[in-house]
Design an enzyme around this catalytic site. Structure first.
Site, PDB file in Angstrom:
ATOM      1  N   GLU A  90       9.830   1.496   9.185  1.00  0.00           N
ATOM      2  CA  GLU A  90       8.803   2.545   9.156  1.00  0.00           C
ATOM      3  C   GLU A  90       8.451   2.998  10.576  1.00  0.00           C
ATOM      4  O   GLU A  90       8.270   4.189  10.834  1.00  0.00           O
ATOM      5  CB  GLU A  90       7.540   2.034   8.466  1.00  0.00           C
ATOM      6  CG  GLU A  90       7.704   1.875   6.961  1.00  0.00           C
ATOM      7  CD  GLU A  90       6.504   1.227   6.285  1.00  0.00           C
ATOM      8  OE1 GLU A  90       6.357   1.417   5.077  1.00  0.00           O
ATOM      9  OE2 GLU A  90       5.723   0.526   6.954  1.00  0.00           O
ATOM     10  N   ASP A 112       3.987   8.442   4.748  1.00  0.00           N
ATOM     11  CA  ASP A 112       3.986   6.988   4.582  1.00  0.00           C
ATOM     12  C   ASP A 112       2.586   6.527   4.195  1.00  0.00           C
ATOM     13  O   ASP A 112       1.619   7.280   4.344  1.00  0.00           O
ATOM     14  CB  ASP A 112       4.435   6.321   5.905  1.00  0.00           C
ATOM     15  CG  ASP A 112       5.004   4.929   5.684  1.00  0.00           C
ATOM     16  OD1 ASP A 112       4.834   4.361   4.592  1.00  0.00           O
ATOM     17  OD2 ASP A 112       5.624   4.399   6.630  1.00  0.00           O
TER      18      ASP A 112
END
Ligand code: 5RP
Length: 224
Positions: free
Chosen positions: A104, A82
């Site tokens: 996330e 990420d």
């Protein structure tokens, strides 16, 4: 040709992905390069599956040919790649500039390993120059924002064009212009107590490796 640091960081992170892994796919312009590279590896025969953190990333995974699995159906997530908006020397970070922080954080919390891909300029001594995103439910949001103003958190409701920005989870985002966050753990505890807050962009004790690309080299910084 100028060096593309996002590309260098994103592609380098894919070297940690092994055949057979389930990979959490983050959101943003840096992880884009990791997703594109993983698509190439999948086309070459690497068996991977992606768990997506946003609709935007799901579209990219489909475009680049990465087989996708729903988080509910994934037995585990071996590794997640990420982006991040700021990372301090202890590996604490701010994420959510792209508005995908809730999904996330859930994917990160369920991943065996978390890798962040950043340009070196995002490595900071103290968090907070980047506005801290806080995801809130729409009900009562103006009241919540007024309270945050009273606390001098300098909240700004995120907009997209002339509309209020809405996350994939159908929430709003308030960006707190705090300028500095001397004690991220304490702020985490304070924000969590506020009714209407769903999640915030302080990612504490999460990342295992940061892949930071600078003009001279790509550095791998390991934490925990
Ligand atoms: C999205 C995020 C992104 O990973 C973060 O904002 C970094 O994005 P970029 O790589 O485009 O700078 O947290 O919610």
């Amino acid at each position: 040709m100028p060096v593309n640091l996002k590309q260098q960081a994103g592609e380098r992170a894919t070297t940690f992905v092994e055949d057979g892994m389930v990979v959490g796919l983050g959101t943003g312009s840096t992880v884009f390069y990791a997703i594109r590279k993983l698509g190439e590896l999948a086309r070459q025969g690497m068996q991977i599956k992606g768990v997506c953190t946003s609709v935007q990333t799901m579209d990219l995974a489909h475009e680049y040919g990465i087989p996708v699995v729903e988080i509910e159906d994934a037995k585990c997530i071996d590794i997640t790649i990420d982006g991040a908006d700021e990372v301090d020397p202890g590996g604490q970070g701010i994420k959510g500039g792209g508005g995908a922080l809730l999904f996330e954080k859930i994917v990160a919390a369920n991943s065996g390993q978390n890798i962040w891909v950043v340009e070196k300029r995002k490595l900071v001594q103290q968090l907070g120059a980047f506005p801290l995103p806080v995801e809130i439910i729409p009900f009562g949001h103006s009241k919540l924002i007024r309270k945050m103003e009273e606390w001098k958190w300098r909240p700004v409701l995120r907009e997209k064009g002339s509309e209020i920005f809405t996350t994939d989870g159908h929430h709003y985002i308030v960006d707190l212009h705090l300028h500095s966050i001397p004690d991220p753990q304490q702020l985490n505890a304070e924000i969590r107590k506020i009714p209407g807050v769903v999640e915030h962009g302080l990612f504490l004790d999460t990342v295992n490796k940061v892949v930071a690309a600078g003009p001279d080299k790509v550095e791998i910084i390991s934490f925990r």
